[in-house]
Design a protein around this motif. Structure first.
Motif, mmCIF file in Angstrom:
data_model
loop_
_atom_site.group_PDB
_atom_site.id
_atom_site.type_symbol
_atom_site.label_atom_id
_atom_site.label_comp_id
_atom_site.label_asym_id
_atom_site.label_seq_id
_atom_site.Cartn_x
_atom_site.Cartn_y
_atom_site.Cartn_z
ATOM 1 N N TYR A 13 0.772 -1.356 -0.042
ATOM 2 C CA TYR A 13 0.077 0.307 -0.054
ATOM 3 C C TYR A 13 1.221 1.248 -0.238
ATOM 4 C CZ TYR A 13 -4.058 3.628 1.032
ATOM 5 O OH TYR A 13 -4.819 4.034 0.685
ATOM 6 N N ALA A 14 1.697 1.795 0.602
ATOM 7 C CA ALA A 14 2.754 2.414 0.307
ATOM 8 C C ALA A 14 3.175 2.118 -0.626
ATOM 9 C CB ALA A 14 4.048 2.082 1.539
ATOM 10 N N ALA A 15 3.996 0.863 -1.274
ATOM 11 C CA ALA A 15 4.073 1.406 -3.050
ATOM 12 C C ALA A 15 2.715 1.975 -3.519
ATOM 13 C CB ALA A 15 4.713 -0.095 -2.896
ATOM 14 N N ARG A 49 -7.754 1.916 2.107
ATOM 15 C CA ARG A 49 -6.307 1.078 2.133
ATOM 16 C C ARG A 49 -7.278 -0.430 2.636
ATOM 17 N NH1 ARG A 49 -4.250 -2.955 3.447
ATOM 18 N NH2 ARG A 49 -3.054 -3.655 4.614
ATOM 19 N N GLU A 50 -8.529 -0.380 3.087
ATOM 20 C CA GLU A 50 -9.877 -1.998 3.611
ATOM 21 C C GLU A 50 -9.991 -1.839 2.054
ATOM 22 O OE1 GLU A 50 -12.123 2.033 4.881
ATOM 23 O OE2 GLU A 50 -10.078 1.576 4.858
ATOM 24 N N ASN A 51 -10.036 -1.536 0.959
ATOM 25 C CA ASN A 51 -10.681 -1.453 0.082
ATOM 26 C C ASN A 51 -9.146 -1.911 -1.079
ATOM 27 O OD1 ASN A 51 -12.850 -0.509 0.807
ATOM 28 N ND2 ASN A 51 -12.848 1.226 -0.320
ATOM 29 N N CYS A 52 -8.313 -2.002 -0.888
ATOM 30 C CA CYS A 52 -7.175 -2.821 -1.637
ATOM 31 C C CYS A 52 -7.563 -4.386 -1.541
ATOM 32 C CB CYS A 52 -6.229 -1.968 -1.469
ATOM 33 S SG CYS A 52 -6.066 0.111 -2.212
ATOM 34 N N HIS A 53 -6.817 -4.871 -2.087
ATOM 35 C CA HIS A 53 -6.804 -6.302 -2.923
ATOM 36 C C HIS A 53 -5.065 -6.728 -3.506
ATOM 37 C CE1 HIS A 53 -7.569 -11.095 -4.111
ATOM 38 N NE2 HIS A 53 -6.733 -11.026 -2.692
ATOM 39 N N PHE A 54 -4.282 -7.023 -2.777
ATOM 40 C CA PHE A 54 -3.378 -6.987 -3.629
ATOM 41 C C PHE A 54 -2.926 -8.045 -4.064
ATOM 42 C CE2 PHE A 54 -2.244 -3.530 -0.870
ATOM 43 C CZ PHE A 54 -2.097 -2.507 -1.487
#
Length: 357
Positions: A13-15, A49-54
């Motif tokens: 997420y930082a990236a 952040r809570e909507n991100c799936h890597f």
């Protein structure tokens, strides 16, 4: 072995927030609130952040039901849709001996700074640098075919012999007159989808394989020239033909392994590192510390890193498979954009090896 595993979501997420190009093509973000997936370098507004799936691959994103973003276009290689890049590459291919300048770009209605950014982002070098290399390669082809230095100079588009020799020396580290006819070691070049490469071989073994724009190439050629006591010339010997054929198949996704006879110029420990790298299957990655442990020298991380950087047979000795301890891209002599492309390409080989017969 890091393989296809990703670091923790906080790192990714930082990236994403930083649009870090080191992760472009090696990780993607699926956004649950929109149902789309993006490169981590996407210029769109950043999701919560809570909507991100890597996810590690495009295939994984599609399998999870995400649609490709229309802004960063993760389904297409970066730069494919850039009309400036397409136009200038076509012009360069049509006339490789042309002397390009910023004024020439302006006359075509192009902004030199935009061209510079586009080519640096896509190829890791400017268009003008690429054009200068194309001119020198035209001269190299003439020399490899047995032509005179003056003929090579004219073919490369240089009016002055001194200017040609100076440019040649900067590019290869040796002036044209340093190369002998019918020498034991022969140098030639060929094009690949990742850019032109220079190869050096004797009649049985490959001694060097490098990207033509690698900054360390002049130093490597000087060292090789000294080791063979100047017995080096231009031309094509069988190991170079075989290297080109196998490399073309590898980059096209048709061959996961190389079968070439290599002449390794290094200390015993350096050669051990290179041999360990060759044992890594395509699609896998390893950290410097893990590689040191495999060699039974866990304290020799820096020595392993130096050996990795000293590799002068690119791709075949896969130093691009070594990542930082956190899984991020680290320095690569051929350019981080090539390292990213190679790792992304090799994922297909890894998936094939995991698929049950």
């Amino acid at each position: 072995m890091t393989d296809l595993f990703l670091p923790d979501d906080d790192t990714l997420y930082a990236a994403l927030l930083a649009r870090d190009p080191a992760w472009d093509g090696r990780a993607y973000v699926g956004v649950s609130s929109t149902g789309i997936f993006c490169r981590l370098t996407c210029p769109a507004r950043k999701p919560k952040r809570e909507n991100c799936h890597f996810l590690p691959t495009v295939a994984a994103c599609l399998a999870a039901g995400y649609r490709a973003c229309l802004r960063c276009r993760p389904l297409r290689p970066e730069g494919d849709g850039d009309p400036v890049v397409t136009r200038l590459l076509a012009a360069l291919e049509a006339d490789p001996a042309r002397r390009w300048t910023e004024g020439g770009l302006t006359a075509m209605g192009l902004d030199p700074s935009t061209v510079r950014r586009s080519f640096k982002r896509q190829f890791g070098q400017t268009f003008l640098d690429m054009a200068r290399q194309a001119r020198l390669q035209a001269g190299l082809t003439t020399l490899a075919q047995g032509g005179r230095v003056i003929d090579a100079q004219i073919e490369a588009g240089y009016d002055s012999p001194a200017a040609f020799r100076a440019a040649f020396a900067r590019h290869l580290g040796l002036p044209p007159g340093s190369f002998r006819a019918n020498a034991r070691l022969r140098a030639d070049w060929f094009d690949t989808v990742l850019g032109p490469m220079i190869a050096v071989s004797d009649r049985t073994h490959l001694h060097l394989l490098e990207f033509a724009d690698r900054k360390a190439l002049p130093t490597e050629l000087k060292r090789l020239h000294a080791s063979c006591k100047g017995d080096m010339g231009f031309g094509r010997l069988p190991p170079i033909d075989e290297a080109e054929a196998q490399l073309t198949a590898f980059l096209a996704g048709r061959r996961a392994r190389f079968d070439l006879d290599l002449a390794l110029h290094g200390t015993p420990f350096t050669c051990r590192v290179w041999q360990a790298l060759q044992e890594l299957p395509a699609g896998s990655t390893v950290s410097y510390s893990e590689l040191a442990r495999r060699l039974g020298r866990p304290e020799a991380v820096r020595a392993v890193a130096r050996a990795n950087g000293a590799n002068q047979i690119a791709i075949v000795i896969p130093c691009h498979r070594v990542l930082g301890a956190d899984g991020a891209l680290t320095g690569y002599g051929g350019g981080l954009w090539r390292k990213q492309r190679l790792i992304e390409l090799e994922r297909a080989y890894a998936q094939t090896e995991r698929t049950p017969a």
